[in-house]
Design an enzyme around this catalytic site. Structure first.
Site, PDB file in Angstrom:
ATOM      1  N   ARG A  69       0.854  -1.183   0.000  1.00 21.46           N
ATOM      2  CA  ARG A  69       0.000   0.000   0.000  1.00 21.46           C
ATOM      3  C   ARG A  69       0.893   1.236   0.000  1.00 21.46           C
ATOM      4  NH1 ARG A  69      -2.078   1.091   4.251  1.00 21.46           N
ATOM      5  NH2 ARG A  69      -1.420  -0.563   5.647  1.00 21.46           N
ATOM      6  N   TYR A 197      -1.261  -3.900  -7.248  1.00 18.39           N
ATOM      7  CA  TYR A 197      -0.995  -4.654  -6.022  1.00 18.39           C
ATOM      8  C   TYR A 197      -2.249  -4.678  -5.134  1.00 18.39           C
ATOM      9  CZ  TYR A 197       0.139  -5.580  -1.255  1.00 18.39           C
ATOM     10  OH  TYR A 197       0.092  -6.097   0.008  1.00 18.39           O
ATOM     11  N   LYS A 206      -9.548  -2.103   1.918  1.00 21.41           N
ATOM     12  CA  LYS A 206      -9.223  -0.915   2.713  1.00 21.41           C
ATOM     13  C   LYS A 206      -9.987   0.322   2.235  1.00 21.41           C
ATOM     14  CE  LYS A 206      -6.073  -3.110   5.108  1.00 21.41           C
ATOM     15  NZ  LYS A 206      -6.342  -3.481   6.506  1.00 21.41           N
ATOM     16  N   HIS A 226     -10.851  -1.374  11.934  1.00 20.12           N
ATOM     17  CA  HIS A 226      -9.745  -2.242  11.500  1.00 20.12           C
ATOM     18  C   HIS A 226      -9.545  -3.311  12.578  1.00 20.12           C
ATOM     19  CE1 HIS A 226      -5.271  -2.314   9.999  1.00 20.12           C
ATOM     20  NE2 HIS A 226      -5.983  -3.289   9.493  1.00 20.12           N
ATOM     21  N   SER A 248      -0.229  -2.833  12.123  1.00 15.76           N
ATOM     22  CA  SER A 248       0.359  -3.971  11.413  1.00 15.76           C
ATOM     23  C   SER A 248       1.605  -4.463  12.163  1.00 15.76           C
ATOM     24  CB  SER A 248       0.670  -3.630   9.966  1.00 15.76           C
ATOM     25  OG  SER A 248       1.211  -2.358   9.887  1.00 15.76           O
ATOM     26  N   CYS A 250       1.625  -6.799  14.452  1.00  8.72           N
ATOM     27  CA  CYS A 250       1.349  -7.163  15.850  1.00  8.72           C
ATOM     28  C   CYS A 250       0.654  -8.525  15.948  1.00  8.72           C
ATOM     29  CB  CYS A 250       0.496  -6.108  16.522  1.00  8.72           C
ATOM     30  SG  CYS A 250       1.376  -4.561  16.808  1.00  8.72           S
ATOM     31  N   ASP A 277      -9.493  -8.951   9.817  1.00  8.79           N
ATOM     32  CA  ASP A 277      -8.981  -7.622   9.469  1.00  8.79           C
ATOM     33  C   ASP A 277      -9.976  -6.483   9.675  1.00  8.79           C
ATOM     34  OD1 ASP A 277      -6.804  -6.045   8.558  1.00  8.79           O
ATOM     35  OD2 ASP A 277      -7.681  -5.898   6.569  1.00  8.79           O
ATOM     36  N   ARG A 376       1.863 -12.085  -0.232  1.00  9.71           N
ATOM     37  CA  ARG A 376       0.536 -12.331   0.341  1.00  9.71           C
ATOM     38  C   ARG A 376      -0.092 -13.624  -0.156  1.00  9.71           C
ATOM     39  NH1 ARG A 376      -1.727  -8.128   3.809  1.00  9.71           N
ATOM     40  NH2 ARG A 376      -0.068  -6.591   3.865  1.00  9.71           N
TER      41      ARG A 376
HETATM   42  C1  OXD Z   1      -2.891  -3.897   6.472  1.00  9.82           C
HETATM   43  C2  OXD Z   1      -3.414  -5.096   5.793  1.00  9.82           C
HETATM   44  O1  OXD Z   1      -1.917  -3.306   5.997  1.00  9.82           O
HETATM   45  O2  OXD Z   1      -4.372  -5.699   6.312  1.00  9.82           O
HETATM   46  O3  OXD Z   1      -3.463  -3.528   7.503  1.00  9.82           O
HETATM   47  O4  OXD Z   1      -2.904  -5.451   4.731  1.00  9.82           O
HETATM   48 MN    MN Z   2      -5.236  -4.644   7.935  1.00  6.13          MN
END
Ligand code: OXD
Ligand code: MN
Length: 592
Positions: A69, A197, A206, A226, A248, A250, A277, A376
């Site tokens: 991202r 991507y 998102k 989130h 992220s 964690c 998520d 991913r």
């Molecule tokens: C993030 C994802 O970056 O879920 O939070 O990919």
């Molecule tokens: Mn996320």
């Protein structure tokens, strides 16, 4: 597919702008998707993997300049700059529409315009919402067909309503300098150009389910967060649900699919995954907060995922999944990534498409990895062995507890409970995590990430905090209890003290017991901390004094923390709700 005028008009406008050779409505049928898979394999856009070991699975590589991202290219285009707030990039909508249309104009020439009608949330659920994405990428179509519910039924549910989110994705030349991910919250519109991507182009995720939906939730009285959603079943078969937000790195996906320690499994404790998520939450008829996972799959980080760290996530990827930027194992036409196991393939193709052998790897140089660190898997939720039976039900699950967390070496204790909702919102608004060696830049730098929404809140964060406070007022005594966890306290040598992973269940059990009023706590300067004897250490190589050390609240550390929160709050100016400023004053007084 539809007679909806608002849809047909917008599609006409898109066709005129993009000038595709062909137009294809995606119906989500396996027959149609199979044709697209075959076409993508023919052009090299995707590689079919070993049908016996990974049935229905494919590999895709993005351009090396397009692997994550891009927050600096992500904009909230509200009419007034103030409405985007201090934490978002902003541009005037008219100016941005012009810029984006100029970039996208004519770029579908020689290509097909795929029209994807999708539902975020079970189709027809009162908590679900409809989106339509147009794209020139088969990869996007196939990923959206995993991550969302794609079906003509979506258009039936929509009828002639205008309540749907417009999404335009155009690959263009995947030019980094002209890459933009733009949300127009007041127009229910998303435009993404020059990327291919996942996080930038699967517009349901998102862009819609967080940035646009957070704005919709603010206007309509609900919440888009989130957060993972988890069901915890006790030996009596009772299930309590929690939602948890973490920045992220964690371990959100790991917590969402946790396997309890053996002694708890033997007693009959179970964990059910609702989402890993995103959570959409509304107040139900009984006044409680109900959550759905708007997604239909998992878009998880591959490196580090293995049978031990996350058995259920790995199991989810074993069929009908798409892998992006992992290594191709040439020995058996499967995939590999760092941390999958200790046996890297002797012969592989790395994520950039170059031949790779284990001797290429230099642990001090990330660029020698076989898989990109942000590679991913896109896996259907139905593959997950611990998927909740509530996952596909539209009513949502009642949330008993909301958990915030971050990565803090010395500051936050293993777990604590907020004094009340307002104090919980304060804890969420001050949430922070320390950077790890996994990211570029200095290690141990504290980044404030309120409610883990910093890159995802589609409006002014001061208004967002106020919305949280307003939801709390409406929920009253039915509000979920709010907690904070920190799995990452370290000793003087920098080693993690708490084992984490499945053992986090021990902490979740205390949280549930607090919600049920069956566990005690000790009040501290920051909230309620467990009595050490109430965290079950059965079968764990940890003594009570070590546990005490990570439940400890060090006032000196917290004085510094309070000063940093004060600094962080300055950004929000007059929009910072006065209740939160009062909470900060209380904290400052308590740690004196
Ligand atoms: C993030 C994802 O970056 O879920 O939070 O990919
Ligand atoms: Mn996320």
């Amino acid at each position: 597919m539809t007679k909806n005028k608002t849809v047909l008009e917008w599609l006409e406008q898109m066709k005129e702008l993009l000038q595709p050779d062909q137009v294809l409505w995606i119906d989500g049928s396996d027959e149609q998707l199979e044709q697209l898979r075959a076409e993508a394999c023919k052009t090299g856009e995707m590689i079919k993997l070993n049908e016996e070991k990974l049935p229905g699975c494919y590999l895709h590589r993005t351009k090396p300049n397009d692997v994550a991202r891009v927050e600096d290219r992500t904009f909230i285009c509200s009419r007034k700059q103030e409405d985007a707030g201090p934490t978002n990039n902003w541009c005037d909508p008219q100016e941005m529409y012009k810029r984006l249309y100029d970039i996208a104009r004519g770029t579908y020439k020689g290509r097909t315009m795929y029209i994807i009608p999708y539902s975020m949330g079970p189709i027809g659920s009162p908590l679900a919402k409809v989106g339509i994405e147009v794209t020139d990428s088969i990869y996007v179509v196939l990923n959206m067909a995993i991550m969302t519910r794609v079906s003509p039924k979506v258009m039936d549910v929509l009828g002639d309503s205008n309540d749907w989110v417009r999404g335009l994705h155009a690959k263009c030349d995947v030019d980094k300098e002209k890459r933009y991910i733009c949300q127009f919250p007041e127009d229910n519109t998303i435009i993404s150009v020059n990327s291919a991507y996942g996080g930038n182009v699967l517009l349901g995720k998102k862009c819609f389910a967080l940035r646009i939906a957070s704005y919709q939730g603010w206007k309509e009285g609900w919440m888009a967060e989130h957060m993972l959603i988890l069901g915890l079943e006790n030996p009596k078969g009772e299930i309590k649900y929690v939602a948890a937000a973490f920045p992220s790195a964690c371990g959100k996906t790991n917590l969402a699919m946790l396997i309890p320690p053996k002694y708890l499994r033997e007693k009959g404790y179970k964990v059910w995954t609702v989402g890993d998520d995103i959570s959409w939450m509304r107040i139900g008829e009984d006044g409680r907060l109900y959550a759905i996972n708007p997604e239909n799959g998992f878009f998880g980080v591959a490196p580090g995922t293995n049978e031990k760290s996350n058995f259920n996530a790995l199991a989810s990827t074993k069929k009908n999944s798409i892998f992006t930027n992992v290594a191709l194992n040439l020995e058996d036409n499967t995939v590999w990534w760092e941390g999958l196991n200790k046996n890297p393939p002797e012969h592989a193709i790395d994520w950039k498409g170059e031949p790779w052998t284990p001797d290429k790897f230099d642990k001090n140089d990330k660029s020698t990895c076989a898989a990109h660190p942000n590679s991913r898997f896109t896996a259907p939720a139905v593959n997950c062995p611990c998927l909740s039976s509530e996952f596909d039900k539209g009513a949502g699950v009642p949330i008993s507890a909301i958990i915030f967390g971050g990565r803090r070496a010395k500051c936050a204790p293993l777990v604590y409970q907020s004094r009340d909702w307002v104090n919980g919102v304060f804890i969420g608004s001050a949430m922070a995590s320390e950077t790890t060696a996994a990211a570029a830049g200095a290690v141990g730098v504290v980044r404030r990430d309120p409610m883990a929404m910093l890159p995802f809140c589609g409006y002014h964060m001061g208004d967002y905090f106020q919305h949280w406070l307003d939801m709390g007022k409406r929920l009253g005594d039915k509000a979920p209890k709010i907690f904070n966890v920190n799995w990452f306290r370290t000793d003087d040598e920098g080693n993690f003290i708490w084992p984490g992973f499945g053992d986090n269940m021990r902490v979740l059990n205390w949280i549930i017991a607090r919600c049920e009023g069956t566990a005690d706590a000790q009040e501290t300067a920051i909230g309620y901390v467990p009595k050490p004897e109430d965290i079950d250490l059965t079968d764990l190589d940890m003594d009570i004094d070590t546990l005490k050390s990570i439940l400890d609240v060090d006032k000196e550390v917290w004085r510094k923390e309070a000063a940093e929160i004060e600094e962080h709050y300055k950004k929000f100016g007059d929009k910072l709700p006065k209740e939160l400023r009062e909470q900060l004053e209380i904290l400052k007084a308590n740690v004196q």
